[in-house]
Design an enzyme around this catalytic site. Structure first.
Site, PDB file in Angstrom:
ATOM      1  N   ASP A 237     -25.792  25.470   7.846  1.00  0.00           N
ATOM      2  CA  ASP A 237     -26.246  24.662   8.976  1.00  0.00           C
ATOM      3  C   ASP A 237     -27.735  24.938   9.234  1.00  0.00           C
ATOM      4  O   ASP A 237     -28.128  26.088   9.428  1.00  0.00           O
ATOM      5  CB  ASP A 237     -25.417  25.034  10.213  1.00  0.00           C
ATOM      6  N   GLY A 263     -22.671  22.366   5.333  1.00  0.00           N
ATOM      7  CA  GLY A 263     -23.709  22.303   6.340  1.00  0.00           C
ATOM      8  C   GLY A 263     -23.191  22.089   7.744  1.00  0.00           C
ATOM      9  O   GLY A 263     -22.109  22.559   8.114  1.00  0.00           O
ATOM     10  N   HIS A 264     -23.972  21.349   8.532  1.00  0.00           N
ATOM     11  CA  HIS A 264     -23.719  21.159   9.959  1.00  0.00           C
ATOM     12  C   HIS A 264     -22.405  20.424  10.204  1.00  0.00           C
ATOM     13  O   HIS A 264     -21.555  20.881  10.965  1.00  0.00           O
ATOM     14  CB  HIS A 264     -24.905  20.387  10.550  1.00  0.00           C
ATOM     15  N   PHE A 265     -22.226  19.284   9.565  1.00  0.00           N
ATOM     16  CA  PHE A 265     -21.014  18.486   9.723  1.00  0.00           C
ATOM     17  C   PHE A 265     -19.963  18.953   8.720  1.00  0.00           C
ATOM     18  O   PHE A 265     -19.625  18.260   7.761  1.00  0.00           O
ATOM     19  CB  PHE A 265     -21.328  16.997   9.544  1.00  0.00           C
ATOM     20  N   ALA A 266     -19.429  20.127   8.979  1.00  0.00           N
ATOM     21  CA  ALA A 266     -18.537  20.778   8.012  1.00  0.00           C
ATOM     22  C   ALA A 266     -17.270  19.980   7.753  1.00  0.00           C
ATOM     23  O   ALA A 266     -16.693  20.066   6.652  1.00  0.00           O
ATOM     24  CB  ALA A 266     -18.181  22.183   8.506  1.00  0.00           C
TER      25      ALA A 266
END
Length: 284
Positions: A237, A263-266
């Site tokens: 992330d 990343g962020h939107f796992a």
């Protein structure tokens, strides 16, 4: 396969859209989305959990299919959004529930948990931060706006609202970009392009300073109440660092921390793995 129903609730004149699945008598699980998304980010997760849980996933006010009142009639602050979602839980009959928080869902959910610890069965934080060490250098432009609310510093944040940045948020840190569906990011960009949405999001960027100021309050809640806690974290992330996930154990030594190579939107790449972790964590 569980049926997902699409409903709305009136919360003091604000229409809140939400997704509901699972049997009403099952343990309740409230899913709270983040920026710049909406409850559609849970579209892959909900069917994987609805066999064991009664799932409620609202769109925050100003996001998705929920009402987006004009800024002169609705204060776009994280406190106010938490107030609305707090009332929403009462409207839909959630008296005792587990929380899944992501990104902006964390400022919302942690406020509700600290206000009503007796209502919280457990917390799952997926890249939902509550510690200074979890904030990356990517926050510097927003921090600059916190210090100086000049038009120039506000305008400098508009790049965060561009379609290219949304795409980057979805794909940064992902091993194979071809595994990330374009659907979610396209819908997010549609919502961001609505008239007035940009100013609302800039207001929330500025108000995020209030969330950081509440970190000690959230941490006291964690230490005092010790809710069963699972951190499922996209390790790559660019905004919320792994150190923020590990920090939960400082206040809740029994917290479970799981990292995923994404990343962020796992959930875009690891919905099945995160669902399995939640089952292991919540199901006796």
């Amino acid at each position: 396969m569980s049926i997902v129903r699409y409903r709305t609730a009136d919360v003091d004149g604000v229409k809140i859209f939400y997704r509901e699945a699972g049997a009403a008598q099952s343990p309740a699980l409230l899913l709270l989305h983040g920026f710049p998304s909406a409850s559609h980010m849970f579209r892959d997760l909900i069917p994987l959990l609805a066999d064991r849980f009664h799932i409620i996933a609202p769109d925050l006010p100003g996001f998705g299919q929920s009402d987006m009142p004009p800024r002169d009639r609705f204060a776009y602050t994280l406190d106010h959004i938490a107030d609305v979602i707090d009332r929403f839980t009462e409207k839909v009959g959630l008296a005792f529930f587990a929380l899944y928080v992501f990104d902006y869902g964390a400022p919302t959910g942690f406020r509700i948990a600290a206000r009503h610890p007796e209502r919280i069965a457990a917390i799952i934080s997926q890249n939902g931060n509550a510690y200074d060490e979890g904030l990356s250098d990517g926050w510097q432009p927003i921090r600059a706006y916190w210090q100086d609310r000049s038009p120039a510093n506000r305008d400098a944040l508009r790049n965060f609202l561009s379609p290219e940045t949304t795409r980057w948020q979805y794909t940064h840190g992902v091993t194979d970009g071809t595994t990330v569906s374009p659907d979610g990011q396209s819908l997010d960009n549609f919502y961001l392009a609505r008239p007035g949405a940009d100013e609302i999001q800039l207001d929330l960027f500025g108000d995020y300073k209030s969330n950081v100021a509440l970190y000690p309050v959230f941490q006291k809640y964690f230490r005092t109440e010790r809710p069963p806690f699972l951190a499922t974290w996209g390790r790559n992330d660019p905004f919320f660092l792994p150190a923020g996930a590990e920090a939960f154990k400082r206040d809740m030594p029994d917290a479970v921390v799981r990292f995923f190579d994404t990343g962020h939107f796992a959930l875009e790449t690891h919905a099945a793995e995160i669902a399995a972790a939640i089952h292991d964590f919540l199901v006796p």
